[in-house]
Design a protein around this motif. Structure first.
Motif, PDB file in Angstrom:
ATOM      1  N   PHE A 201       0.921  -1.339  -0.702  1.00  0.00           N
ATOM      2  CA  PHE A 201      -0.426   0.137   0.414  1.00  0.00           C
ATOM      3  C   PHE A 201       0.821   1.219   0.081  1.00  0.00           C
ATOM      4  CE2 PHE A 201      -1.757  -3.429   1.852  1.00  0.00           C
ATOM      5  CZ  PHE A 201      -3.272  -3.286   0.972  1.00  0.00           C
ATOM      6  N   GLY A 202       0.236   1.810  -0.592  1.00  0.00           N
ATOM      7  CA  GLY A 202       1.510   2.948  -0.696  1.00  0.00           C
ATOM      8  C   GLY A 202       0.454   4.012   0.082  1.00  0.00           C
ATOM      9  N   PHE A 203       1.819   5.041   0.813  1.00  0.00           N
ATOM     10  CA  PHE A 203       2.145   5.200   2.213  1.00  0.00           C
ATOM     11  C   PHE A 203       1.910   6.979   1.233  1.00  0.00           C
ATOM     12  CE2 PHE A 203       3.588   7.545   5.803  1.00  0.00           C
ATOM     13  CZ  PHE A 203       1.934   7.160   7.386  1.00  0.00           C
ATOM     14  N   VAL A 204       1.443   8.109   2.410  1.00  0.00           N
ATOM     15  CA  VAL A 204       1.980   9.437   2.172  1.00  0.00           C
ATOM     16  C   VAL A 204       2.676   9.773   3.071  1.00  0.00           C
ATOM     17  CG1 VAL A 204       0.245  11.769   1.590  1.00  0.00           C
ATOM     18  CG2 VAL A 204       0.061   9.510   0.358  1.00  0.00           C
ATOM     19  N   SER A 205       3.857   9.921   2.960  1.00  0.00           N
ATOM     20  CA  SER A 205       4.502  10.549   3.877  1.00  0.00           C
ATOM     21  C   SER A 205       4.511  12.251   3.719  1.00  0.00           C
ATOM     22  CB  SER A 205       5.928   9.952   3.819  1.00  0.00           C
ATOM     23  OG  SER A 205       6.886  10.862   4.296  1.00  0.00           O
ATOM     24  N   ARG A 206       4.652  13.118   5.432  1.00  0.00           N
ATOM     25  CA  ARG A 206       4.441  14.608   5.254  1.00  0.00           C
ATOM     26  C   ARG A 206       6.190  14.274   5.197  1.00  0.00           C
ATOM     27  NH1 ARG A 206       0.284  16.264   9.838  1.00  0.00           N
ATOM     28  NH2 ARG A 206      -0.179  14.030   9.702  1.00  0.00           N
ATOM     29  N   GLY A 207       6.613  15.562   4.495  1.00  0.00           N
ATOM     30  CA  GLY A 207       8.237  15.289   4.481  1.00  0.00           C
ATOM     31  C   GLY A 207       8.890  15.710   5.542  1.00  0.00           C
ATOM     32  N   TYR A 208       8.077  16.618   7.144  1.00  0.00           N
ATOM     33  CA  TYR A 208       8.112  17.759   8.331  1.00  0.00           C
ATOM     34  C   TYR A 208       8.376  16.660   8.964  1.00  0.00           C
ATOM     35  CZ  TYR A 208       3.255  18.365   8.356  1.00  0.00           C
ATOM     36  OH  TYR A 208       2.247  18.178   7.764  1.00  0.00           O
ATOM     37  N   LEU A 209       7.264  15.284   9.112  1.00  0.00           N
ATOM     38  CA  LEU A 209       7.501  14.607  10.037  1.00  0.00           C
ATOM     39  C   LEU A 209       8.556  13.030  10.382  1.00  0.00           C
ATOM     40  CD1 LEU A 209       3.666  14.299   9.752  1.00  0.00           C
ATOM     41  CD2 LEU A 209       5.135  15.790  12.108  1.00  0.00           C
ATOM     42  N   PRO A 215       4.002   3.371  11.065  1.00  0.00           N
ATOM     43  CA  PRO A 215       3.253   2.584  11.762  1.00  0.00           C
ATOM     44  C   PRO A 215       4.707   1.474  10.900  1.00  0.00           C
ATOM     45  CG  PRO A 215       0.826   3.608  11.353  1.00  0.00           C
ATOM     46  CD  PRO A 215       1.924   4.118  10.517  1.00  0.00           C
ATOM     47  N   ALA A 216       5.225   0.737  12.326  1.00  0.00           N
ATOM     48  CA  ALA A 216       6.534   0.637  11.616  1.00  0.00           C
ATOM     49  C   ALA A 216       5.912  -0.977  12.282  1.00  0.00           C
ATOM     50  CB  ALA A 216       7.204   0.693  12.724  1.00  0.00           C
ATOM     51  N   PHE A 217       4.940  -1.624  12.676  1.00  0.00           N
ATOM     52  CA  PHE A 217       4.160  -3.185  13.197  1.00  0.00           C
ATOM     53  C   PHE A 217       3.963  -3.157  11.683  1.00  0.00           C
ATOM     54  CE2 PHE A 217       0.644  -0.175  14.747  1.00  0.00           C
ATOM     55  CZ  PHE A 217       0.156  -0.230  13.892  1.00  0.00           C
ATOM     56  N   ILE A 218       3.385  -2.457  10.281  1.00  0.00           N
ATOM     57  CA  ILE A 218       2.168  -2.372   9.614  1.00  0.00           C
ATOM     58  C   ILE A 218       3.674  -3.067   8.444  1.00  0.00           C
ATOM     59  CG2 ILE A 218       0.741  -2.496   7.765  1.00  0.00           C
ATOM     60  CD1 ILE A 218      -1.208  -1.066  10.284  1.00  0.00           C
ATOM     61  N   PRO A 219       4.395  -3.989   7.125  1.00  0.00           N
ATOM     62  CA  PRO A 219       5.267  -3.765   6.683  1.00  0.00           C
ATOM     63  C   PRO A 219       4.911  -3.798   5.183  1.00  0.00           C
ATOM     64  CG  PRO A 219       4.033  -6.204   7.630  1.00  0.00           C
ATOM     65  CD  PRO A 219       3.546  -5.605   8.106  1.00  0.00           C
ATOM     66  N   ASN A 220       3.968  -4.532   5.068  1.00  0.00           N
ATOM     67  CA  ASN A 220       3.506  -3.980   3.596  1.00  0.00           C
ATOM     68  C   ASN A 220       3.001  -2.280   2.891  1.00  0.00           C
ATOM     69  OD1 ASN A 220       0.978  -4.774   4.554  1.00  0.00           O
ATOM     70  ND2 ASN A 220       0.133  -5.508   3.385  1.00  0.00           N
ATOM     71  N   PHE A 221       3.764  -1.544   4.067  1.00  0.00           N
ATOM     72  CA  PHE A 221       3.281  -0.043   3.957  1.00  0.00           C
ATOM     73  C   PHE A 221       4.937   0.467   2.781  1.00  0.00           C
ATOM     74  CE2 PHE A 221       0.345   1.963   6.822  1.00  0.00           C
ATOM     75  CZ  PHE A 221      -1.246   0.993   6.761  1.00  0.00           C
ATOM     76  N   GLU A 222       4.317   1.241   1.956  1.00  0.00           N
ATOM     77  CA  GLU A 222       5.937   1.329   1.427  1.00  0.00           C
ATOM     78  C   GLU A 222       5.507   3.057   0.836  1.00  0.00           C
ATOM     79  OE1 GLU A 222       5.693  -0.665  -2.375  1.00  0.00           O
ATOM     80  OE2 GLU A 222       7.036  -2.029  -1.404  1.00  0.00           O
ATOM     81  N   THR A 223       6.199   3.548   1.241  1.00  0.00           N
ATOM     82  CA  THR A 223       6.133   5.287   0.909  1.00  0.00           C
ATOM     83  C   THR A 223       6.769   6.029  -0.246  1.00  0.00           C
ATOM     84  OG1 THR A 223       7.358   6.103   2.854  1.00  0.00           O
ATOM     85  CG2 THR A 223       7.261   7.889   1.595  1.00  0.00           C
ATOM     86  N   ALA A 224       5.130   6.184  -0.538  1.00  0.00           N
ATOM     87  CA  ALA A 224       5.174   5.894  -2.702  1.00  0.00           C
ATOM     88  C   ALA A 224       4.782   7.974  -2.672  1.00  0.00           C
ATOM     89  CB  ALA A 224       3.959   5.627  -3.081  1.00  0.00           C
ATOM     90  N   ALA A 225       5.138   8.351  -1.861  1.00  0.00           N
ATOM     91  CA  ALA A 225       4.376   9.821  -2.354  1.00  0.00           C
ATOM     92  C   ALA A 225       4.877  10.692  -0.922  1.00  0.00           C
ATOM     93  CB  ALA A 225       2.888  10.500  -2.239  1.00  0.00           C
ATOM     94  N   ILE A 226       5.723  11.767  -1.162  1.00  0.00           N
ATOM     95  CA  ILE A 226       6.383  12.614  -0.004  1.00  0.00           C
ATOM     96  C   ILE A 226       5.451  14.084  -0.314  1.00  0.00           C
ATOM     97  CG2 ILE A 226       7.807  14.272   1.245  1.00  0.00           C
ATOM     98  CD1 ILE A 226       9.813  11.215   0.348  1.00  0.00           C
ATOM     99  N   VAL A 227       4.321  15.064   0.723  1.00  0.00           N
ATOM    100  CA  VAL A 227       4.046  15.565   0.740  1.00  0.00           C
ATOM    101  C   VAL A 227       4.822  16.663   1.950  1.00  0.00           C
ATOM    102  CG1 VAL A 227       2.568  14.816  -0.522  1.00  0.00           C
ATOM    103  CG2 VAL A 227       1.495  15.736   2.153  1.00  0.00           C
ATOM    104  N   HIS A 228       4.060  18.287   1.682  1.00  0.00           N
ATOM    105  CA  HIS A 228       4.273  19.288   3.124  1.00  0.00           C
ATOM    106  C   HIS A 228       3.045  19.867   3.443  1.00  0.00           C
ATOM    107  CE1 HIS A 228       9.171  18.819   3.350  1.00  0.00           C
ATOM    108  NE2 HIS A 228       8.115  18.522   1.072  1.00  0.00           N
ATOM    109  N   SER A 229       2.119  19.371   3.055  1.00  0.00           N
ATOM    110  CA  SER A 229       0.655  20.485   3.121  1.00  0.00           C
ATOM    111  C   SER A 229      -0.527  19.307   4.215  1.00  0.00           C
ATOM    112  CB  SER A 229       0.263  21.461   2.384  1.00  0.00           C
ATOM    113  OG  SER A 229      -0.060  20.796   1.378  1.00  0.00           O
ATOM    114  N   MET A 230      -0.973  19.738   4.837  1.00  0.00           N
ATOM    115  CA  MET A 230      -2.293  18.457   5.152  1.00  0.00           C
ATOM    116  C   MET A 230      -2.769  18.259   3.705  1.00  0.00           C
ATOM    117  SD  MET A 230      -2.576  17.420   8.292  1.00  0.00           S
ATOM    118  CE  MET A 230      -2.526  18.966   9.037  1.00  0.00           C
ATOM    119  N   GLU A 231      -3.577  19.608   3.228  1.00  0.00           N
ATOM    120  CA  GLU A 231      -4.487  19.962   1.574  1.00  0.00           C
ATOM    121  C   GLU A 231      -3.657  19.065   0.316  1.00  0.00           C
ATOM    122  OE1 GLU A 231      -6.240  22.494  -1.568  1.00  0.00           O
ATOM    123  OE2 GLU A 231      -5.241  23.591   0.444  1.00  0.00           O
TER     124      GLU A 231
END
Length: 315
Positions: A201-209, A215-231
């Motif tokens: 599953f593609g995970f949206v990561s906020r660049g400043y976090l 969630p480290a306990f869910i192994p099948n998350f992959e950072t697929a997008a990086i954003v810098h705003s909630m919107e």
């Protein structure tokens, strides 16, 4: 002692800050001075008043009886100066000052925090105050405050340093969301799918976090997008291709429209403390003080506030 000069006020400020911090070493970062420079200021103060104000050395820091009385007098003096300035401002027809604050994005839907109402009250006093609000990511808020670009900020308290006064305001719950079209939208099958090693599953990561919030306990998350705003995060989640964290209050609109779904909230949700923060060494302009006063109802009963001894340092 002769008439009080600007030089004396500077010596008083250094002395008061040292006392509030509990010693010379602890006051270095707030005063932005070396130990030898602070010691010189204290020595000059003792020459001006004609008696020893404190004990300093290997045995530790402590006030003399004369120093205790001087500290009390200095505190009264600065409070009088501050009260005089406030009264002078309030008697003017126009306050005529700029108010600068920085906030995180998405705050408008946080109903625990009444910033809009406080700004309205401020406008009732004087409608000619120039207000500048910068919507910034937490890391940018931290740097803006450190550089003196804003009077105070509203954001996660984790970004605060020792030189910042913190007034905790509210706690924001963050939850993992997906769109109604996403494979994880069916709550009955979420658990099976989310732990299925064959699914990614593609995970949206906020660049400043920090990535630890993923969630480290869910192994099948992959950072697929990086954003810098909630919107931006919300737009990607609503696309149906990504999952990501949003504040519950921010996602509520799309939840009510059945366009977003929470993903295992009992497991993935976490709470982030938010607060009002300002530099200990920054003399807040009157509009900022008034706005902070009007925001008091939004401030948590228990404040994680440090002693504000250095707030007078800009005199």
């Amino acid at each position: 002692m002769r008439a009080v000069s600007d030089f004396d006020l500077r010596l008083f400020t250094v002395f008061r800050t040292v006392v509030d911090c509990g010693g010379l070493s602890a006051s270095q970062s707030i005063l932005d001075m070396s130990l030898s420079n602070i010691s010189t200021h204290l020595a000059n103060l003792e020459k001006r008043v004609g008696f020893k104000v404190c004990r300093r050395g290997r045995s530790g820091f402590g006030l003399t009886p004369g120093g205790t009385e001087l500290y009390s007098s200095i505190t009264e003096l600065f409070e009088s100066i501050d009260e005089f300035r406030s009264k002078t401002w309030l008697t003017k027809k126009r306050i005529g000052r700029e108010l600068s604050l920085g906030i995180v994005d998405g705050l408008i839907s946080e109903h625990q925090f009444k910033l809009q109402r406080a700004i309205h009250k401020l406008g009732l006093i004087d409608d000619d105050i120039l207000i500048r609000i910068d919507v910034l990511s937490p890391d940018k808020l931290k740097s803006s405050l450190a550089n003196g670009d804003v009077d105070f900020i509203v954001g996660p308290t984790s970004i605060a340093s020792e030189s910042v006064v913190i007034k905790e305001a509210f706690h924001e719950r963050m939850t993992l969301f997906c769109s109604a079209q996403h494979a994880l939208a069916d709550k009955k099958t979420q658990k099976d799918k989310i732990f299925n090693q064959d699914d990614k599953f593609g995970f949206v990561s906020r660049g400043y976090l920090r990535e630890s919030l993923q969630p480290a306990f869910i192994p099948n998350f992959e950072t697929a997008a990086i954003v810098h705003s909630m919107e931006a995060a919300a737009m990607l989640i609503l696309s149906g291709k990504y999952i990501g964290y949003l504040p519950d209050h921010y996602a509520k609109t799309w939840e009510d429209l059945n366009e977003m779904v929470r993903i295992m909230p009992d497991v993935t949700s976490h709470v982030v403390p938010f607060g009002l923060m300002y530099r200990r060494d920054h003399k807040l302009p009157l509009p900022a003080k008034l706005l902070l006063e009007y925001l008091k109802p939004s401030i948590a009963p228990t404040e994680n506030s440090q002693p504000a001894g250095g707030l007078i340092a800009a005199i």
